[in-house]
Design an enzyme around this catalytic site. Structure first.
Site, PDB file in Angstrom:
ATOM      1  N   HIS A 226      -8.044  -1.299  29.990  1.00  0.00           N
ATOM      2  CA  HIS A 226      -9.449  -1.215  29.596  1.00  0.00           C
ATOM      3  C   HIS A 226     -10.028  -2.614  29.389  1.00  0.00           C
ATOM      4  O   HIS A 226     -11.133  -2.748  28.880  1.00  0.00           O
ATOM      5  CB  HIS A 226      -9.610  -0.411  28.308  1.00  0.00           C
ATOM      6  CG  HIS A 226      -9.004   0.943  28.360  1.00  0.00           C
ATOM      7  ND1 HIS A 226      -7.705   1.187  27.983  1.00  0.00           N
ATOM      8  CD2 HIS A 226      -9.509   2.118  28.784  1.00  0.00           C
ATOM      9  CE1 HIS A 226      -7.442   2.469  28.149  1.00  0.00           C
ATOM     10  NE2 HIS A 226      -8.506   3.055  28.634  1.00  0.00           N
ATOM     11  N   ASP A 407     -16.900  -0.777  25.304  1.00  0.00           N
ATOM     12  CA  ASP A 407     -17.687   0.450  25.473  1.00  0.00           C
ATOM     13  C   ASP A 407     -18.258   0.996  24.177  1.00  0.00           C
ATOM     14  O   ASP A 407     -18.852   2.084  24.182  1.00  0.00           O
ATOM     15  CB  ASP A 407     -16.846   1.526  26.161  1.00  0.00           C
ATOM     16  CG  ASP A 407     -15.805   2.156  25.224  1.00  0.00           C
ATOM     17  OD1 ASP A 407     -15.421   1.499  24.231  1.00  0.00           O
ATOM     18  OD2 ASP A 407     -15.376   3.278  25.504  1.00  0.00           O
ATOM     19  N   HIS A 408     -18.115   0.313  23.050  1.00  0.00           N
ATOM     20  CA  HIS A 408     -18.517   0.916  21.776  1.00  0.00           C
ATOM     21  C   HIS A 408     -20.005   1.248  21.753  1.00  0.00           C
ATOM     22  O   HIS A 408     -20.398   2.334  21.306  1.00  0.00           O
ATOM     23  CB  HIS A 408     -18.170   0.003  20.599  1.00  0.00           C
ATOM     24  CG  HIS A 408     -18.513   0.596  19.270  1.00  0.00           C
ATOM     25  ND1 HIS A 408     -17.814   1.648  18.725  1.00  0.00           N
ATOM     26  CD2 HIS A 408     -19.515   0.320  18.377  1.00  0.00           C
ATOM     27  CE1 HIS A 408     -18.339   1.985  17.560  1.00  0.00           C
ATOM     28  NE2 HIS A 408     -19.377   1.189  17.322  1.00  0.00           N
ATOM     29  N   GLY A 409     -20.836   0.336  22.217  1.00  0.00           N
ATOM     30  CA  GLY A 409     -22.270   0.613  22.229  1.00  0.00           C
ATOM     31  C   GLY A 409     -22.618   1.763  23.139  1.00  0.00           C
ATOM     32  O   GLY A 409     -23.452   2.623  22.795  1.00  0.00           O
ATOM     33  N   SER A 450     -14.574   7.239  18.522  1.00  0.00           N
ATOM     34  CA  SER A 450     -15.769   7.487  17.719  1.00  0.00           C
ATOM     35  C   SER A 450     -16.065   8.969  17.595  1.00  0.00           C
ATOM     36  O   SER A 450     -16.598   9.414  16.572  1.00  0.00           O
ATOM     37  CB  SER A 450     -16.978   6.773  18.347  1.00  0.00           C
ATOM     38  OG  SER A 450     -16.792   5.390  18.378  1.00  0.00           O
ATOM     39  N   GLY A 491      -9.002   9.161  10.751  1.00  0.00           N
ATOM     40  CA  GLY A 491      -8.425   7.999  11.411  1.00  0.00           C
ATOM     41  C   GLY A 491      -7.340   7.283  10.642  1.00  0.00           C
ATOM     42  O   GLY A 491      -6.500   6.606  11.229  1.00  0.00           O
ATOM     43  N   ARG A 548      -7.271  -0.787  19.555  1.00  0.00           N
ATOM     44  CA  ARG A 548      -6.901  -1.599  20.707  1.00  0.00           C
ATOM     45  C   ARG A 548      -6.866  -3.078  20.384  1.00  0.00           C
ATOM     46  O   ARG A 548      -6.083  -3.829  20.949  1.00  0.00           O
ATOM     47  CB  ARG A 548      -7.887  -1.324  21.850  1.00  0.00           C
ATOM     48  CG  ARG A 548      -7.732   0.077  22.399  1.00  0.00           C
ATOM     49  CD  ARG A 548      -8.741   0.392  23.478  1.00  0.00           C
ATOM     50  NE  ARG A 548      -8.579   1.778  23.915  1.00  0.00           N
ATOM     51  CZ  ARG A 548      -9.395   2.405  24.723  1.00  0.00           C
ATOM     52  NH1 ARG A 548     -10.443   1.778  25.213  1.00  0.00           N
ATOM     53  NH2 ARG A 548      -9.177   3.649  25.080  1.00  0.00           N
ATOM     54  N   ASP A 561     -16.168  -6.727  13.884  1.00  0.00           N
ATOM     55  CA  ASP A 561     -15.752  -5.439  14.431  1.00  0.00           C
ATOM     56  C   ASP A 561     -16.985  -4.639  14.843  1.00  0.00           C
ATOM     57  O   ASP A 561     -17.917  -4.474  14.036  1.00  0.00           O
ATOM     58  CB  ASP A 561     -14.949  -4.656  13.400  1.00  0.00           C
ATOM     59  CG  ASP A 561     -14.566  -3.287  13.926  1.00  0.00           C
ATOM     60  OD1 ASP A 561     -13.670  -3.225  14.791  1.00  0.00           O
ATOM     61  OD2 ASP A 561     -15.173  -2.294  13.493  1.00  0.00           O
ATOM     62  N   GLY A 563     -17.384  -1.427  15.303  1.00  0.00           N
ATOM     63  CA  GLY A 563     -17.556  -0.216  14.513  1.00  0.00           C
ATOM     64  C   GLY A 563     -18.203  -0.497  13.173  1.00  0.00           C
ATOM     65  O   GLY A 563     -19.032   0.292  12.684  1.00  0.00           O
TER      66      GLY A 563
END
Length: 578
Positions: A226, A407-409, A450, A491, A548, A561, A563
């Site tokens: 990734h 890819d978080h956004g 998420s 989590g 990751r 971070d 998140g």
């Protein structure tokens, strides 16, 4: 197309890529593949699932083609759950695949060892039980670069999926029961090692930008599929020198002796020519010959990619007699065919599965009505959050590209877009019901890490205010605290791990302090927002210990971070809306 797009892709609209890609798979392989289930993300072998056979379900994010749908077919996987690009499928998508693969003998769930995949597949396995489907799981963990010897369970799953899936599919095809199929696949996973190298970045279709920086003359040894950083970065070297380094790491970790046999996979990551891959294999064969290790069979090509990333990985499977028999067993899928006679498929009955119980409706007359935040006002606040996340999507993805997969956004925007749609199409009477609907919408749309985290967060937050119709200051703080509790319970992260928890825990603490000082509702949210900002900024000062980015060590220092950044944005949007 926008002028700021840096990379070129043959796509239409980014939001349509999954539906169009799946339609393309089906139109290319109509004799092998179909889709089953309401989510549209369960790719099923037309002649795979059948009565009395263990169902093999594989899955993961898209962008790794031909993994995962390419391995669906007779003698291999019965179904694959397909997530968004670089994002795990959601539990409901996995359950669609499990229902399709169920032949009454249970299902075996196989996926790469990533936080999001583990959480989503675990939730799906939990969901299989009330449906009457026995389920067992294996998280593939072959990447020697991602954790040292003795901590194999922390390793990422990369191209070694190829061998583990093949072994599991052959075991199920031969009629073994669920425990025996699990044992065979577990043995394959324990005897598989991989190591990769990246020569260039890839880019997400939604951003059109490289998701990490790699100099024109540099390479990254140990890169994840990734775009996760590897063990070291250095100047590009010759093919033989790179292969030597990859093989040294694999062989140092793998107990191989003279006369042993291995299967070899030299895998391209998306933009590496077959010419280069064969040069790598030539050196692999030389190294193994010098050690008197026999190659039973080799595969060279693209079997587990990373969009358009340039680079390659090498995988060895240490064979024993049983694994060799299973590896050689015939199969027929879009991406892999092993020649041999396949027995008649046998019957496949239409199976029925138990339905989930209906959610009890609240007695509105019994709910507390004090407080300024009515269900309609709460809905408007959440729609405002969706707008803020969408506006900051690219920034959040850029933060993630430095220490994660970039890819978080995109993922948060997909989730909140689903929330927006759910809230505009329905009119739930309570904040608890609205929160539950938000959680399901987010989880069904996103998967990834998420999805389970915020799915659990919204449900717990709603449960925390189940006795209320409107929210006052105390109830609003309880709702925020529920978000934090739901995320932690799903989590398991703690303060100091460099995750979103580093923002949510101080947000709750500051909100509680304000509440104890008899602050007004808006001031309690302002305090929560400040606590989240403090926590967000704190993450730049610490090393990552989860997810990751945990493989980065000191290289994660100095970076916020993503998140934690999105947690702050959520509270900021709520405060603005008030």
């Amino acid at each position: 197309m926008s002028d700021d797009i840096r990379t070129k892709k043959l796509i239409n609209a980014p939001e349509d890529i999954m539906e169009q890609a799946i339609a393309g798979m089906l139109s290319a392989h109509p004799d092998m593949l179909c889709v089953e289930g309401a989510t549209g993300r369960a790719i099923v072998a037309k002649d795979g699932p059948r009565d009395g056979k263990v169902g093999v379900v594989i899955g993961g994010g898209s962008g790794h083609e031909p993994a995962f749908a390419g391995y669906v077919g007779r003698g291999l996987a019965d179904a694959a759950a397909i997530g968004n690009v670089f994002a795990s499928p959601s539990p409901e998508q996995i359950l669609d695949a499990a229902r399709a693969a169920d032949g009454g003998a249970g299902v075996l769930l196989l996926y790469g060892n990533y936080t999001g995949d583990v959480m989503n597949f675990d939730m799906a396995a939990e969901g299989c039980a009330p449906l009457g489907i026995p389920a067992r799981s294996i998280a593939v963990s072959d990447d020697v670069a991602s954790a040292p010897k003795g901590r194999e369970n922390e390793r990422r799953g990369i191209a070694g999926d190829f061998f583990v899936f093949k072994i599991a599919g052959a075991a199920a095809e031969s009629g073994r029961d669920l425990a025996a199929c699990h044992a065979a696949a577990s043995r394959a996973n324990a005897r598989t090692r991989s190591m990769g190298v990246a020569l260039s970045a890839c880019s997400l279709p939604q951003t059109g930008k490289p998701n990490f920086d790699l100099g024109a003359r540099d390479m990254e040894i140990g890169m994840g599929i990734h775009g996760e950083p590897g063990m070291r970065r250095g100047a590009l070297d010759t093919a033989d020198s790179v292969t030597d380094e990859l093989m040294d790491a694999i062989l140092a970790d793998m107990p191989l002796g003279k006369g042993d046999e291995v299967a070899v996979l030299v895998n391209g990551l998306g933009a590496t020519s077959p010419l280069e891959l064969y040069i790598l294999h030539n050196r692999v064969a030389q190294i193994l010959a010098m050690r008197d290790i026999k190659i039973h069979h080799s595969w060279v090509g693209e079997y587990c990619t990373s969009l358009e990333m340039a680079g390659a990985s090498i995988t060895l499977l240490h064979l024993d007699d049983d694994l060799k028999t299973l590896l050689d067993a015939p199969c027929r899928t879009p991406a892999l065919t092993v020649a041999g006679a396949l027995a008649a498929a046998g019957p496949r009955s239409q199976r029925t599965h138990a339905q989930a119980a209906a959610t009890a409706q609240a007695d509105l007359a019994s709910l507390a009505t004090s407080g300024d935040i009515t269900p309609q006002k709460f809905r408007d606040l959440m729609l405002g959050v969706a707008d803020v996340i969408h506006a900051n999507r690219d920034w959040l993805s850029e933060l993630d590209g430095v220490i994660g997969d970039g890819d978080h956004g995109v993922t948060m925007d997909i989730g909140w877009t689903a929330v927006r749609r759910a809230l505009t199409e329905t009119d739930d009477p309570t904040i608890t019901a609205i929160s539950a609907r938000m959680g399901k919408a987010f989880l069904d749309a996103v998967g990834a890490s998420s999805g389970p985290l915020y799915g659990s967060a919204f449900r717990q937050a709603g449960d925390n205010v189940a006795d209320r119709l409107n929210l006052d200051a105390g109830a609003m703080v309880a709702w925020i605290e529920g978000l934090c509790t739901g995320i932690q319970s799903r989590g398991g992260a703690q303060v100091g791990d460099k995750t979103m928890i580093d923002a949510w825990v101080p947000a709750v603490a500051k909100a509680r302090e304000a509440l104890q000082s008899n602050a007004a509702l808006k001031d309690c949210v302002a305090a929560a927002m400040q606590g989240a900002q403090n926590g967000r900024d704190y993450t730049a000062e610490i090393e990552s210990r989860r997810g990751r980015s945990a493989k980065l060590g000191a290289r994660s220092l100095g970076h916020v971070d993503p998140g934690a950044a999105s947690a702050h944005l959520i509270l900021q949007a709520i405060h603005t809306g008030l």
